[in-house]
Scaffold this active site. Structure first.
Site: not given
Length: 328
Positions: A201, A217
């Site tokens: 991502d 993340d």
């Protein structure tokens, strides 16, 4: 517990502080919520004025084995000197539990926002993605999934069909547009790539700048083609995106070879992300945070615009993909 119906209403501040206290951390500040809808993430300071981030994972989204693979990957990257936010260990464990929740504690690493329109910063990011993928190629995730059309297209299409959020008068047109988009993706999808462990991502919001990039993340880390971690850096018109892609590939290849066959997957992957993201919003609608933050999802105007967006993406998929300037 139904994953789709789960909310974090039992995760109170006292619960969080008790969990941290079990690991020898005394919270000496408030718990500042950070931007995360899937999980619950808080920044805080301990009694020695050290700053941390604690992340409570949404139950039943990832298994303990899948979260542990994410943590192991982060530590491999850190050991290979790739700048990434990795969870701290407590008694040899990074994945912790409290009252049925999985959670992890990270050092709080500040930084400026990555400038997505800066070719210089983009070049730095691409070099480090080449190094990140060097580590990612050493082995594959065995518990985490791989990017595929079933999870990103077919399952979301079923979510749309069952959803009551889509206005009944617009549903047939929206489903037709979804089917056309799926058909267009399938016509251009190929598997001429090697699976490797990815960030998964890697958009601008997951890159901080601290005298260079810092990747944060890894919650969506999974196996897939290398280009998945590159295409989200592209922005602007087609000429700008081609120039950016050439900058990225040149810098990336200082550390990892890039398979140019994957360029043809950029628009299919973009379409898959559109469909998957929208189905994610629908799946999470029972969480009170979602109606509060995405109220437009119940409006007819939104679903009309989304139908047109899917139709437009079909046209984009029918255009020739980006091409790199031949090297002589």
């Amino acid at each position: 517990m139904n994953d789709n119906a789960f909310t974090f209403q039992t995760l109170h501040p006292d619960t969080i502080m008790d969990a941290l206290f079990e690991q020898g951390i005394r919270v000496d500040s408030g718990l500042t919520p950070l931007n995360s809808y899937e999980n619950r993430v808080y920044q805080f300071q301990d009694e020695d004025r050290r700053r941390y981030v604690v992340k409570f994972y949404r139950p039943q989204r990832w298994s303990a084995e899948q979260i542990s693979e994410e943590h192991q990957f982060a530590h491999e990257l850190m050991n290979d000197e790739v700048p990434v936010a990795a969870p701290l260990e407590f008694n040899g464990q990074t994945l912790l539990t409290h009252q049925g929740y999985y959670y992890a504690v990270f050092p709080s690493l500040g930084g400026r926002q990555f400038e997505a329109d800066s070719l210089d910063q983009m070049e730095w990011v691409a070099r480090y993605l080449g190094r990140l993928h060097q580590t990612g190629r050493k082995k594959r995730f065995t518990h985490r999934p791989s990017i595929d059309v079933n999870e990103y297209l077919i399952e979301p299409r079923n979510v749309f069909e069952r959803s009551t959020l889509i206005p009944s008068g617009l549903k047939a047109a929206f489903l037709n547009a979804t089917d056309s988009l799926i058909e267009a993706v399938m016509a251009h999808w190929h598997t001429r790539f090697d699976l490797l462990r990815l960030h998964g991502d890697c958009h601008a919001g997951n890159i901080l700048w601290r005298d260079g990039p810092l990747f944060v993340d890894l919650d969506d880390a999974r196996n897939g083609p290398a280009v998945q971690d590159l295409w989200m850096l592209l922005n602007g018109d087609k000429a700008e995106r081609r120039m950016q892609l050439e900058t990225i590939v040149e810098a990336y290849e200082e550390f990892s070879e890039f398979n140019t066959d994957e360029i043809a997957l950029i628009e299919p992957l973009r379409a898959m992300r559109m469909v998957y993201y929208l189905a994610w919003l629908i799946r999470r609608w029972d969480d009170p945070a979602f109606p509060k933050n995405f109220p437009w999802l119940t409006g007819e105007d939104y679903w009309h615009r989304q139908t047109l967006t899917f139709i437009e993406q079909v046209k984009v998929l029918q255009e020739p993909p980006l091409q790199l300037t031949p090297m002589y």
